[in-house]
Enzyme design. Sequence first.
Site, mmCIF file in Angstrom:
data_model
loop_
_atom_site.group_PDB
_atom_site.id
_atom_site.type_symbol
_atom_site.label_atom_id
_atom_site.label_comp_id
_atom_site.label_asym_id
_atom_site.label_seq_id
_atom_site.Cartn_x
_atom_site.Cartn_y
_atom_site.Cartn_z
ATOM 1 N N CYS A 1 8.252 0.484 5.431
ATOM 2 C CA CYS A 1 7.857 0.105 4.076
ATOM 3 C C CYS A 1 6.397 0.529 3.921
ATOM 4 O O CYS A 1 5.946 1.420 4.639
ATOM 5 C CB CYS A 1 8.101 -1.375 3.803
ATOM 6 S SG CYS A 1 7.134 -2.544 4.784
ATOM 7 N N THR B 1 3.572 -1.045 4.627
ATOM 8 C CA THR B 1 2.823 -1.388 5.844
ATOM 9 C C THR B 1 3.703 -1.487 7.087
ATOM 10 O O THR B 1 3.183 -1.525 8.204
ATOM 11 C CB THR B 1 2.153 -2.758 5.681
ATOM 12 O OG1 THR B 1 3.191 -3.721 5.434
ATOM 13 C CG2 THR B 1 1.151 -2.761 4.533
HETATM 14 C C1 RB5 Z 1 5.564 -2.594 -1.702
HETATM 15 O O1 RB5 Z 1 4.605 -2.435 -2.701
HETATM 16 C C2 RB5 Z 1 4.939 -3.159 -0.438
HETATM 17 O O2 RB5 Z 1 4.572 -4.468 -0.641
HETATM 18 C C3 RB5 Z 1 5.875 -3.025 0.731
HETATM 19 O O3 RB5 Z 1 6.222 -1.692 0.897
HETATM 20 C C4 RB5 Z 1 5.365 -3.487 2.082
HETATM 21 O O4 RB5 Z 1 4.121 -2.923 2.359
HETATM 22 C C5 RB5 Z 1 5.408 -4.922 2.337
HETATM 23 O O5 RB5 Z 1 5.116 -5.403 3.455
#
Ligand code: RB5
Length: 146
Positions: free
Chosen positions: A65, A67
């Site tokens: 995702c 992060t």
């Molecule tokens: C999406 O905007 C973001 O919050 C998701 O990809 C992730 O980083 C969440 O932990």
Amino acid sequence: MKIAIGNDHAATEMKFAIMEYLKELGHEVINFGTDGHESCNYPEFGEQVGRAVAAKEADCGVLICGTGVGISIAANKVKGVRAAVCSDCATARLTKEHNDANIIAFGARIVGLELAKDIVKAYLEAEFSGGRHQERIDMIHEIENR
Ligand code: RB5
């Protein structure tokens, strides 16, 4: 190996690139999506990959995702899943050797594609060390069962 992969909208392009890389390495990939770029909810994909790995429909999983954190937290709610977020190759290797992580996660907004490939490779090539590390994993399973 049979590898389950999942991601949210922040990581779609990286997911496709990692899928290609995994196939080049000779692995079979089960893609749980998303394949789109519109905003979606990472827990759905973390859970799906987590369930596939826990049910042994896949040998291990890759989650991406923004992060790597949210999607790995979701996957870790599935009993039997040990998903580890890694931003470097040493952690990727050690989380297999020591934690027998069955899912590797990373952030498409944190690591570049070449590092992401190296992280996946380091994880896949490592082997669980067993011994005292198995005892600690057994303790984690006990937490799940309490
Ligand atoms: C999406 O905007 C973001 O919050 C998701 O990809 C992730 O980083 C969440 O932990």
